[in-house]
Design an enzyme around this catalytic site. Sequence first.
Site, PDB file in Angstrom:
ATOM      1  N   CYS A  76       0.838  -1.202   0.000  1.00 37.65           N
ATOM      2  CA  CYS A  76       0.000   0.000   0.000  1.00 37.65           C
ATOM      3  C   CYS A  76       0.870   1.247   0.000  1.00 37.65           C
ATOM      4  O   CYS A  76       1.897   1.301   0.662  1.00 37.65           O
ATOM      5  CB  CYS A  76      -0.893   0.033   1.239  1.00 37.65           C
ATOM      6  N   HIS A  77       0.397   2.253  -0.724  1.00 37.77           N
ATOM      7  CA  HIS A  77       1.069   3.545  -0.721  1.00 37.77           C
ATOM      8  C   HIS A  77       0.686   4.323   0.529  1.00 37.77           C
ATOM      9  O   HIS A  77      -0.475   4.289   0.938  1.00 37.77           O
ATOM     10  CB  HIS A  77       0.648   4.374  -1.948  1.00 37.77           C
ATOM     11  N   MET A 116      -8.186   0.211   0.998  1.00 41.04           N
ATOM     12  CA  MET A 116      -7.461  -0.523   2.039  1.00 41.04           C
ATOM     13  C   MET A 116      -7.486   0.212   3.371  1.00 41.04           C
ATOM     14  O   MET A 116      -7.558  -0.415   4.430  1.00 41.04           O
ATOM     15  CB  MET A 116      -6.020  -0.789   1.593  1.00 41.04           C
ATOM     16  N   GLU A 117      -7.464   1.534   3.319  1.00 39.86           N
ATOM     17  CA  GLU A 117      -7.537   2.308   4.551  1.00 39.86           C
ATOM     18  C   GLU A 117      -8.883   2.123   5.232  1.00 39.86           C
ATOM     19  O   GLU A 117      -8.951   1.950   6.456  1.00 39.86           O
ATOM     20  CB  GLU A 117      -7.263   3.787   4.253  1.00 39.86           C
ATOM     21  N   ASP A 131     -11.186  -6.533  22.021  1.00 36.28           N
ATOM     22  CA  ASP A 131     -10.191  -6.405  23.084  1.00 36.28           C
ATOM     23  C   ASP A 131     -10.785  -5.798  24.350  1.00 36.28           C
ATOM     24  O   ASP A 131     -10.527  -6.269  25.460  1.00 36.28           O
ATOM     25  CB  ASP A 131      -9.019  -5.543  22.604  1.00 36.28           C
TER      26      ASP A 131
END
Length: 161
Positions: A76-77, A116-117, A131
Site C-alpha cells: 500500500c502507498h 485498504m484504509e 479487546d
Amino acid sequence: MNTLTHFDTHGQAHMVDVADKPATRRVAVATGRIEMLPATLALIAQGHAKKGDVLGIARIAAIQAAKKTSELIPLCHPLALTRVAVDFALPADAQAGAFVDVTVTAETIGPTGVEMEALTAVQVGLLTIYDMCKAADRGMVMTGVRLLEKRGGKSGDYRAG
C-alpha cells in the site's frame, strides 16, 4: 480487470507505480460487524465496560489504523488522508440480535484509492471492541467485513450489490 496489478511481468510482487495517475478525490466506505452476547452489548451501550468507553476508543483506533495502513499492508502507498469517519450502529431492539456494526468512510485527494484504509480501519475498530470486551465475552465473532462503495479513479465507481 482480470490482471493483478501488484505483480510485474515476471510475476514478482511490486508496489504499483502511480506517478502518472492524476490526483483525484477518492472515497471508500467499508463495513463490518461484531456479534456478541446480549449482556456484552448492554455493557457497551450503557458505557459500563470495565475498560471504559468502548466505542470511543474503537473510533480512535479505527482512525489511527487508517493512517497506518501502509505500515501494515506491504504494497500500500502511504496516503495523505483528508477524512476518516467512523460510525457505529447498535440494534434497535433485542429481537434484532446483539452486535455492533462499524462503518468507515475514508477520503483523500491523490493518485490511488483508499479502499485498504477503510477496510483496515473497520478491522481494527472491530478488534478494539473485542479487546475491550473480551473479559465479558470471548465468543464474539467478527463478520461481514467488506467494501460497500468506492468513488474516484481510473477504474470508476463501485457499489456493493
